[in-house]
Design an enzyme around this catalytic site. Structure first.
Site, mmCIF file in Angstrom:
data_model
loop_
_atom_site.group_PDB
_atom_site.id
_atom_site.type_symbol
_atom_site.label_atom_id
_atom_site.label_comp_id
_atom_site.label_asym_id
_atom_site.label_seq_id
_atom_site.Cartn_x
_atom_site.Cartn_y
_atom_site.Cartn_z
ATOM 1 N N TYR A 136 0.841 -1.198 0.000
ATOM 2 C CA TYR A 136 0.000 0.000 0.000
ATOM 3 C C TYR A 136 0.879 1.253 0.000
ATOM 4 C CZ TYR A 136 -3.254 3.463 2.054
ATOM 5 O OH TYR A 136 -4.001 4.582 2.331
ATOM 6 N N PRO A 163 -2.984 12.753 4.670
ATOM 7 C CA PRO A 163 -3.858 12.693 5.849
ATOM 8 C C PRO A 163 -3.340 11.726 6.906
ATOM 9 C CG PRO A 163 -5.060 12.193 3.796
ATOM 10 C CD PRO A 163 -3.590 12.111 3.504
ATOM 11 N N HIS A 179 -9.676 -0.387 10.670
ATOM 12 C CA HIS A 179 -8.611 0.306 11.389
ATOM 13 C C HIS A 179 -8.939 0.280 12.885
ATOM 14 C CE1 HIS A 179 -7.883 2.300 7.332
ATOM 15 N NE2 HIS A 179 -6.744 1.712 7.626
#
Ligand code: NAP
Length: 311
Positions: A136, A163, A179
């Site tokens: 990722y 972010p 998450h």
């Protein structure tokens, strides 16, 4: 962004995309919000045709494959292949059709594992990144460099906010992909419903983390789209840190869980501190507004209370 502009939001059904959509829907813009079934961004020809037909003025490229450590570990090929394809096609099509501005979000996880804290933008590519989500992270780094390369060679007006961890309405509660905040909220909610006497956290609970409420993040992206004009990355965080244990206590409080919270110190801690230095964002005139407890309450109300009441 000028009034009546045509704005493309990719990933508009995702957590951040839908928050952005809620905000922009109240403004005088024409919004293009194709889902992945209408426009699969992995298909270059389809992306080129879509841009040529619709001719967006501004693009928020928020579509991506996103997930926690488990998803990153299980599907690294999907993370790198889909994400690299999607942003490559979007950035190139934005250049070909001459969009006025493109926003591509980076991510805090592209910073080196042992970067100084809080992490300044200058830490980018200054050390090895965390390996648990390397596919990722590597795709994100590729997207960032691609935006900067198109800016240099083709004068593409690309901006790259970085972010910090976002949470809020629209978050993913799937245990395989979630998450830390949605994962803990689900666990405490179930523990409260079942009167479970204790909830055990992995690790010491001492690592410090930073979170931004998704509506604040959407507002930050809009602010930067209006006022920021540089392919240099810019951090988007709150600069407010909380330990994992205090986060768990806050979520337990929001959920109404009255049992004990134990820590299992035999399990590993992640990085001890992960906070972005958002001084540059604050100097640009933007400050997040929603405090953690308030954001958690809004999220819990939407995803658990409203759902229970509607049954
Ligand atoms: N969440 C965070 O904490 C965080 C932090 C930093 C950066 N970011 C970045 O911000 C962006 C948005 O994140 P998010 O959390 O909002 O993600 P999300 O909730 O998982 O949403 C991702 C979106 O991507 C779309 N998508 C996936 N594959 C697609 C494909 N092949 N073609 C077209 N669309 C596709 C999905 O569309 P459908 O709904 O149609 O399936 C979905 O709407 C991502 O670039 C992410 O890396 C997120």
């Amino acid at each position: 962004m000028r009034a009546n502009a045509k704005i493309l939001i990719t990933g508009s059904r995702g957590m951040i995309g839908s928050a952005l959509l809620r905000r922009l829907q109240t403004q005088p813009y024409t919004l293009l919000t194709p889902s992945h079934t209408t426009l699969d961004l992995r298909n270059q020809q389809a992306v080129n045709d879509y841009f040529a037909t619709t001719k967006p003025d501004y693009v928020f490229h928020l579509a991506a494959i996103v997930g926690g450590i488990h998803a990153n570990n299980t599907y690294p090929a999907k993370f790198i292949y889909d994400n690299t394809q999607m942003h490559s096609h979007v950035i190139h099509a934005a250049h070909i059709t001459g969009v006025q501005k493109l926003l591509f979000p980076g991510s805090a996880c592209t910073y080196p594992k042992f970067a100084e804290q809080p992490i300044p933008e200058s830490a980018f590519l200054d050390g090895k990144i965390e390996t648990t989500n390397i596919a990722y992270g590597a795709a994100k780094i590729n997207g960032i460099i691609m935006c900067q390369s198109y800016a240099r060679e083709h004068q593409l007006n690309a901006i790259i906010p970085m972010p910090t961890n976002a949470y809020g309405i629209g978050d993913n509660f799937d245990p395989q992909a979630s998450h830390v905040i949605p994962a803990l909220m689900k666990r405490f909610h179930e523990a409260a419903m079942n009167n479970t006497p204790e909830v055990v956290l992995w690790g010491t609970g001492t690592p410090l983390r930073e979170f931004i409420y998704v509506d604040d993040l959407a507002d930050a992206l809009i602010h930067l789209m209006h006022h920021y004009n540089s392919p240099d990355i810019i951090n988007v965080g709150t600069m407010e840190e909380i330990s994992i244990l205090d986060l768990a206590r806050t979520i337990a409080d929001v959920v109404g869980y009255r049992g004990n919270i134990e820590v299992d110190t035999t399990k590993p801690d992640g990085a001890l501190r992960k906070c972005l230095d958002s001084t540059m964002l604050f100097k640009q005139g933007f400050r997040p507004q929603v405090k953690l407890q308030e954001g958690l309450m809004r999220m819990y109300r939407r995803h658990f209370i409203d759902v229970l009441q509607s049954r």
